[in-house]
Design a protein around this motif. Structure first.
Motif, mmCIF file in Angstrom:
data_model
loop_
_atom_site.group_PDB
_atom_site.id
_atom_site.type_symbol
_atom_site.label_atom_id
_atom_site.label_comp_id
_atom_site.label_asym_id
_atom_site.label_seq_id
_atom_site.Cartn_x
_atom_site.Cartn_y
_atom_site.Cartn_z
ATOM 1 N N ARG A 338 59.323 2.965 16.347
ATOM 2 C CA ARG A 338 60.486 3.327 17.174
ATOM 3 C C ARG A 338 61.789 3.149 16.390
ATOM 4 O O ARG A 338 62.720 3.947 16.551
ATOM 5 C CB ARG A 338 60.502 2.462 18.439
ATOM 6 C CG ARG A 338 59.409 2.825 19.437
ATOM 7 C CD ARG A 338 59.284 1.817 20.551
ATOM 8 N NE ARG A 338 58.310 2.252 21.539
ATOM 9 C CZ ARG A 338 57.686 1.443 22.388
ATOM 10 N NH1 ARG A 338 57.940 0.129 22.348
ATOM 11 N NH2 ARG A 338 56.815 1.922 23.243
ATOM 12 N N ILE A 339 61.831 2.117 15.569
ATOM 13 C CA ILE A 339 63.026 1.918 14.734
ATOM 14 C C ILE A 339 63.182 3.076 13.756
ATOM 15 O O ILE A 339 64.298 3.585 13.534
ATOM 16 C CB ILE A 339 62.946 0.575 13.984
ATOM 17 C CG1 ILE A 339 63.092 -0.596 14.963
ATOM 18 C CG2 ILE A 339 64.017 0.487 12.898
ATOM 19 C CD1 ILE A 339 64.430 -0.637 15.690
ATOM 20 N N GLU A 340 62.078 3.510 13.165
ATOM 21 C CA GLU A 340 62.141 4.671 12.266
ATOM 22 C C GLU A 340 62.661 5.902 12.992
ATOM 23 O O GLU A 340 63.465 6.670 12.455
ATOM 24 C CB GLU A 340 60.759 4.940 11.667
ATOM 25 C CG GLU A 340 60.333 3.946 10.605
ATOM 26 C CD GLU A 340 61.262 3.999 9.400
ATOM 27 O OE1 GLU A 340 61.370 5.049 8.750
ATOM 28 O OE2 GLU A 340 61.910 2.961 9.140
ATOM 29 N N GLU A 341 62.205 6.079 14.221
ATOM 30 C CA GLU A 341 62.669 7.224 15.015
ATOM 31 C C GLU A 341 64.157 7.087 15.328
ATOM 32 O O GLU A 341 64.919 8.054 15.257
ATOM 33 C CB GLU A 341 61.861 7.289 16.319
ATOM 34 C CG GLU A 341 62.246 8.429 17.256
ATOM 35 C CD GLU A 341 61.873 9.801 16.702
ATOM 36 O OE1 GLU A 341 62.381 10.811 17.240
ATOM 37 O OE2 GLU A 341 61.084 9.871 15.736
ATOM 38 N N SER A 342 64.591 5.865 15.666
ATOM 39 C CA SER A 342 66.008 5.658 15.991
ATOM 40 C C SER A 342 66.883 5.893 14.759
ATOM 41 O O SER A 342 67.994 6.429 14.877
ATOM 42 C CB SER A 342 66.217 4.243 16.537
ATOM 43 O OG SER A 342 66.069 3.266 15.523
ATOM 44 N N LYS A 343 66.402 5.519 13.587
ATOM 45 C CA LYS A 343 67.170 5.756 12.354
ATOM 46 C C LYS A 343 67.350 7.254 12.106
ATOM 47 O O LYS A 343 68.421 7.710 11.693
ATOM 48 C CB LYS A 343 66.459 5.098 11.167
ATOM 49 C CG LYS A 343 66.569 3.580 11.150
ATOM 50 C CD LYS A 343 65.541 2.933 10.242
ATOM 51 C CE LYS A 343 65.640 3.409 8.817
ATOM 52 N NZ LYS A 343 64.644 2.754 7.936
ATOM 53 N N ARG A 344 66.293 8.014 12.378
ATOM 54 C CA ARG A 344 66.382 9.464 12.210
ATOM 55 C C ARG A 344 67.413 10.058 13.172
ATOM 56 O O ARG A 344 68.232 10.915 12.791
ATOM 57 C CB ARG A 344 65.019 10.105 12.458
ATOM 58 C CG ARG A 344 64.960 11.603 12.203
ATOM 59 C CD ARG A 344 63.618 12.175 12.577
ATOM 60 N NE ARG A 344 63.384 12.139 14.013
ATOM 61 C CZ ARG A 344 63.905 13.014 14.870
ATOM 62 N NH1 ARG A 344 64.705 13.993 14.449
ATOM 63 N NH2 ARG A 344 63.652 12.916 16.159
ATOM 64 N N LEU A 345 67.409 9.559 14.395
ATOM 65 C CA LEU A 345 68.342 10.071 15.402
ATOM 66 C C LEU A 345 69.775 9.647 15.102
ATOM 67 O O LEU A 345 70.715 10.418 15.297
ATOM 68 C CB LEU A 345 67.923 9.593 16.796
ATOM 69 C CG LEU A 345 66.541 10.045 17.287
ATOM 70 C CD1 LEU A 345 66.226 9.438 18.649
ATOM 71 C CD2 LEU A 345 66.461 11.561 17.364
ATOM 72 N N ALA A 347 71.081 9.116 12.253
ATOM 73 C CA ALA A 347 71.589 9.821 11.071
ATOM 74 C C ALA A 347 71.742 11.326 11.289
ATOM 75 O O ALA A 347 72.100 12.050 10.359
ATOM 76 C CB ALA A 347 70.659 9.562 9.887
ATOM 77 N N ASP A 348 71.487 11.784 12.501
ATOM 78 C CA ASP A 348 71.577 13.216 12.819
ATOM 79 C C ASP A 348 72.977 13.535 13.365
ATOM 80 O O ASP A 348 73.355 13.058 14.435
ATOM 81 C CB ASP A 348 70.502 13.567 13.847
ATOM 82 C CG ASP A 348 70.359 15.074 14.046
ATOM 83 O OD1 ASP A 348 71.331 15.813 13.757
ATOM 84 O OD2 ASP A 348 69.283 15.507 14.503
ATOM 85 N N GLU A 349 73.721 14.347 12.641
ATOM 86 C CA GLU A 349 75.098 14.673 13.049
ATOM 87 C C GLU A 349 75.137 15.398 14.383
ATOM 88 O O GLU A 349 76.109 15.279 15.140
ATOM 89 C CB GLU A 349 75.772 15.538 11.979
ATOM 90 C CG GLU A 349 76.082 14.786 10.702
ATOM 91 C CD GLU A 349 76.872 15.646 9.726
ATOM 92 O OE1 GLU A 349 77.291 16.761 10.116
ATOM 93 O OE2 GLU A 349 77.088 15.199 8.588
ATOM 94 N N SER A 350 74.114 16.186 14.666
ATOM 95 C CA SER A 350 74.097 16.944 15.919
ATOM 96 C C SER A 350 73.899 16.047 17.145
ATOM 97 O O SER A 350 74.014 16.516 18.283
ATOM 98 C CB SER A 350 72.986 17.999 15.876
ATOM 99 O OG SER A 350 71.701 17.371 15.820
ATOM 100 N N LEU A 351 73.600 14.774 16.905
ATOM 101 C CA LEU A 351 73.357 13.852 18.025
ATOM 102 C C LEU A 351 74.473 12.812 18.151
ATOM 103 O O LEU A 351 74.264 11.761 18.746
ATOM 104 C CB LEU A 351 72.011 13.139 17.832
ATOM 105 C CG LEU A 351 70.770 14.037 17.791
ATOM 106 C CD1 LEU A 351 69.521 13.200 17.576
ATOM 107 C CD2 LEU A 351 70.641 14.835 19.084
ATOM 108 N N LEU A 352 75.646 13.129 17.621
ATOM 109 C CA LEU A 352 76.762 12.191 17.721
ATOM 110 C C LEU A 352 77.169 11.918 19.159
ATOM 111 O O LEU A 352 77.747 10.871 19.464
ATOM 112 C CB LEU A 352 77.965 12.729 16.939
ATOM 113 C CG LEU A 352 78.017 12.366 15.448
ATOM 114 C CD1 LEU A 352 79.165 13.093 14.773
ATOM 115 C CD2 LEU A 352 78.146 10.868 15.271
#
Length: 393
Positions: A338-345, A347-352
């Motif tokens: 889940r932490i790996e998934e949260s890091k991906r999210l 770092a995603d500019e479209s999810l600011l």
């Protein structure tokens, strides 16, 4: 000559003592949780010795030692209850050494030893004279009354830790952690029987209630409890061998900053040989494929039962493989994903436009407290700082 009931009862006492020796041997062969296991070994030693003492008291002869009884007999009451509390404390909380303040739990024992030495010296180094000393009987009574207070005190303290742990398990999905609580609850409540029956035997002196019968009753509880503990050590060694420590402040073990990817685990595992390892590797591969393709960890209610059903493996097999091969509980394994998934999210500019809380929920975390603890332990920064650093905000 002992009665028929006493003879049968003495067999139970000898059985309890032998089970204590077996349990101590199994525990001392496990050094992953030395302080916790040492406390449980101390508990088995005291309870086992108490059973042997009753066996020897019944049969007398070469089994019974007046000297040993004189010196340490009453002290057993002072050691009945503190070890279980310290075992639970050390089991769930990491300590690099035996905390100095925990010596306070053994303060009555230290005072007993000092006072006993004083009686021995004051009696001219004579056991016979010591047993007739004016304060000898008072020493036994004081030990009994202290044990009466210790019993409920340590029961409440132990129960408090178990309840706090149970609350955290609402957010955790580890079968091993659950089994820790189940058997510890049984032992803690058996303690309640011991101090209740023992307390009654210490304070009641009436003709129609023989204290000796009460002594037999709580020693029977002790012998059965020893057998149950030894059975648990033998049947579920992973509970006592789990090397994962828990921080008293955060209750989550710190892991390396860069978590290894799930795919990188298999080559390490397959370096060893044997059928069991091949089976373990197969289970790990099935878990990895399922996690990669379905991402079930994004469901905050995803449990070990769900994983077992999804990959057609037993809960025990999955828990054992994760602990043995990855050195992680199911709870930690899932939350690291889940932490790996949260890091991906993050770092995603479209999810600011997503808040930190939204990212945590989207990653599968049920509560922010668990999310923050894991993220800070793994990345050494808060989620907000991580997002800022990776998006150059």
């Amino acid at each position: 000559m002992p009665s028929v009931i006493e003879s049968y009862f003495s067999v139970l006492m000898l059985f309890g003592a032998s089970q204590a020796v077996t349990g101590i041997y199994l525990l001392l062969n496990t050094n992953h949780k030395p302080f916790a296991n040492n406390m449980l070994a101390l508990l088995l030693l005291v309870w086992g010795f108490s059973c042997y003492w009753f066996f020897a008291f019944i049969h007398k002869g070469p089994f019974f030692s007046v000297t040993v009884t004189t010196f340490i007999g009453p002290m057993l009451a002072l050691l009945l209850f503190p070890p279980i509390y310290l075992y639970v404390k050390f089991l769930f909380y990491e300590h690099k050494g035996f905390p100095k303040n925990d010596h306070l739990h053994f303060l009555p024992v230290y005072l007993f030893i000092i006072f006993t030495l004083f009686l021995y010296v004051d009696s001219g180094f004579s056991i016979a004279e010591m047993r007739h000393h004016e304060w000898y009987h008072a020493r036994t009574l004081v030990c009994s009354y202290i044990a009466m207070v210790q019993g409920p005190f340590y029961f409440i303290m132990t129960n408090r830790i178990l309840k706090l742990r149970h609350q955290r398990l609402k957010e955790q999905y580890s079968e091993i952690e659950s089994r820790k609580l189940e058997w510890l609850h049984v032992i803690n409540y058996s303690f309640a029987l011991v101090f209740i029956i023992g307390g009654i035997s210490a304070i009641i002196r009436i003709t129609y209630l023989d204290p000796y019968i009460l002594y037999m009753a709580y020693h029977a509880v002790i012998a059965i409890s020893i057998f149950y503990i030894t059975l648990m050590i033998f049947k579920s060694p992973v509970i006592f061998k789990n090397p994962e420590p828990v921080s008293e402040l955060n209750i989550i073990e710190s892991v390396e900053t860069e978590m290894p990817s799930v795919q990188s685990v298999v080559p390490t595992i397959t370096s060893s040989e044997g059928q069991h390892l091949a089976k373990d590797t197969d289970i790990i591969a099935k878990i990895e494929n399922f996690m990669r393709e379905e991402k079930p960890y994004k469901n905050p209610n995803f449990s070990l039962n769900d994983l077992a059903a999804a990959i057609s493996e037993s809960r025990n097999a999955i828990s054992t493989v994760l602990n043995k091969s990855l050195e992680k509980t199911f709870y930690n394994y899932i939350n690291e994903l889940r932490i790996e998934e949260s890091k991906r999210l993050l770092a995603d500019e479209s999810l600011l436009h997503f808040t930190i809380e939204g990212i945590a929920a989207e990653s599968g975390f049920k509560t922010m407290s668990v999310f923050y603890r894991f993220f800070k332990d793994i990345e050494k920064v808060t989620p907000a700082v991580y997002r800022k650093n990776h998006l150059n905000l």
